[in-house]
Design an enzyme around this catalytic site. Sequence first.
Site, PDB file in Angstrom:
ATOM      1  N   THR A  18     -27.410  46.469  67.675  1.00 34.64           N
ATOM      2  CA  THR A  18     -28.232  46.348  66.477  1.00 34.64           C
ATOM      3  C   THR A  18     -28.676  47.735  66.026  1.00 34.64           C
ATOM      4  O   THR A  18     -28.557  48.719  66.751  1.00 34.64           O
ATOM      5  CB  THR A  18     -29.496  45.506  66.741  1.00 34.64           C
ATOM      6  OG1 THR A  18     -30.374  46.236  67.620  1.00 34.64           O
ATOM      7  CG2 THR A  18     -29.155  44.162  67.365  1.00 34.64           C
ATOM      8  N   ILE A  60     -31.123  47.524  71.440  1.00 30.59           N
ATOM      9  CA  ILE A  60     -32.170  47.728  70.432  1.00 30.59           C
ATOM     10  C   ILE A  60     -32.563  49.201  70.438  1.00 30.59           C
ATOM     11  O   ILE A  60     -32.700  49.813  71.499  1.00 30.59           O
ATOM     12  CB  ILE A  60     -33.390  46.813  70.692  1.00 30.59           C
ATOM     13  CG1 ILE A  60     -34.430  46.979  69.567  1.00 30.59           C
ATOM     14  CG2 ILE A  60     -34.003  47.052  72.069  1.00 30.59           C
ATOM     15  CD1 ILE A  60     -35.552  45.935  69.625  1.00 30.59           C
ATOM     16  N   ILE A  77     -31.538  49.830  75.806  1.00 28.65           N
ATOM     17  CA  ILE A  77     -32.349  50.575  74.850  1.00 28.65           C
ATOM     18  C   ILE A  77     -31.520  51.724  74.288  1.00 28.65           C
ATOM     19  O   ILE A  77     -31.010  52.559  75.042  1.00 28.65           O
ATOM     20  CB  ILE A  77     -33.636  51.111  75.514  1.00 28.65           C
ATOM     21  CG1 ILE A  77     -34.391  49.990  76.241  1.00 28.65           C
ATOM     22  CG2 ILE A  77     -34.510  51.786  74.453  1.00 28.65           C
ATOM     23  CD1 ILE A  77     -34.761  48.803  75.385  1.00 28.65           C
ATOM     24  N   LYS A  78     -31.374  51.743  72.957  1.00 27.58           N
ATOM     25  CA  LYS A  78     -30.555  52.773  72.314  1.00 27.58           C
ATOM     26  C   LYS A  78     -31.378  54.045  72.098  1.00 27.58           C
ATOM     27  O   LYS A  78     -32.426  54.019  71.467  1.00 27.58           O
ATOM     28  CB  LYS A  78     -30.022  52.274  70.970  1.00 27.58           C
ATOM     29  CG  LYS A  78     -28.941  51.219  71.097  1.00 27.58           C
ATOM     30  CD  LYS A  78     -28.502  50.687  69.742  1.00 27.58           C
ATOM     31  CE  LYS A  78     -27.580  51.627  69.032  1.00 27.58           C
ATOM     32  NZ  LYS A  78     -27.002  51.013  67.798  1.00 27.58           N
ATOM     33  N   ILE A  79     -30.843  55.133  72.633  1.00 29.22           N
ATOM     34  CA  ILE A  79     -31.469  56.450  72.495  1.00 29.22           C
ATOM     35  C   ILE A  79     -30.431  57.404  71.919  1.00 29.22           C
ATOM     36  O   ILE A  79     -29.301  57.461  72.406  1.00 29.22           O
ATOM     37  CB  ILE A  79     -31.972  56.973  73.857  1.00 29.22           C
ATOM     38  CG1 ILE A  79     -33.079  56.060  74.394  1.00 29.22           C
ATOM     39  CG2 ILE A  79     -32.467  58.408  73.746  1.00 29.22           C
ATOM     40  CD1 ILE A  79     -33.575  56.446  75.780  1.00 29.22           C
TER      41      ILE A  79
END
Length: 368
Positions: free
Chosen positions: A44, A107, A138-140
């Site tokens: 996403t 996300i 978790i998107k970083i």
Amino acid sequence: MSDRLEALANAGVSIWLDDLSRERIESGNLADLVKEKSVVGVTTNPTIFAGAIANGERYDEQVRKLVAAGEPVDKVIFELTTEDVRNACDVLAPVAERTADDGRVSIEVEPDLANDTEKTIASAQALWKAVDRSNALIKIPATKEGLPAITAVVAQGISVNVTLIFGEQRYREVMDAYLTGLEQARDAGLDLSGIRSVASFFISRIDTEVDARLDKIGTDEAKALKGKGAVANARVAYAAFTEVLASDRWAVLAEAGANPQRPLWASTGVKNPDYSDTLYVTDLVVADTVNTMPEKTLEAFADHGEVHGDQVTGKADEARQVLDELTAVGIDFENVLWTVEQEGVDKFKKSWTELVETVEGQMEKARS
């Protein structure tokens, strides 16, 4: 079941959908895609959520409750998006249980934090706690400031999708950040087997930038190289991945139970209508990778995509030759990478602004 997508999955490519909405979850569409289209993960971003929230009445009740409680827009966004990702994680949970690495839903941290290490860490921690599902990622972003954040959150046992990777050197830095985080997690006594990661290497934006420069050069030699830079760049990156997997450093971590950080091919929707609409799927088939596709690309591959076996392993030298040919005709590839990273971060931040404006509009409707 789509035979073509099944063939792609059987070639070792994990098919993830680059889209999510409450409509997809609650209507059963996401579950159907898992069952019928070999989808085993979801990514996403704020633009995806903005479109879902703007066009979906399924958010209205939650928005009204949050507005009634006096929550600010950032909190409303946080609650809406984490609920969707939590519920998508539940849909994908059976996939996560039966596979080693799939069934994941990503996300993003708040994009405005892309150049702030400490706030990125805090955002990642908050998202991980709120979603509260072991199959979340978790998107970083892979900015210079993002790299130490990746290490820090992996060291705490948080699974990560590293996004906005464009070039080999930065990709190597991402892999180092992941391994350092695993080493710190191991030294802290954490179970490494529960930590997962993918490294999202962007594809189509490379060709968009390189092709525009080739057109400006205008020679026959330059034009003959159009549409070749992105795949070559990705194949070079995959060679770096295999090099790290063969290292003594990785062997020690693998022995301790660590999972490899799989390459994920992102931005695989083809932007040039002159190219095959399945180009960045067919030409990047290789086992133990992820290809996250917008639905349009997914449907295109289901309809007419072809799998011709491994298209990546052993092709690094050939790929480097393509990059050398680009240099020879006048393309400064390092500048290309710098440009697309800057544009990527800008788009990353603009997509957040779009999401904020969308949710503010929905909040205003809820007050009226």
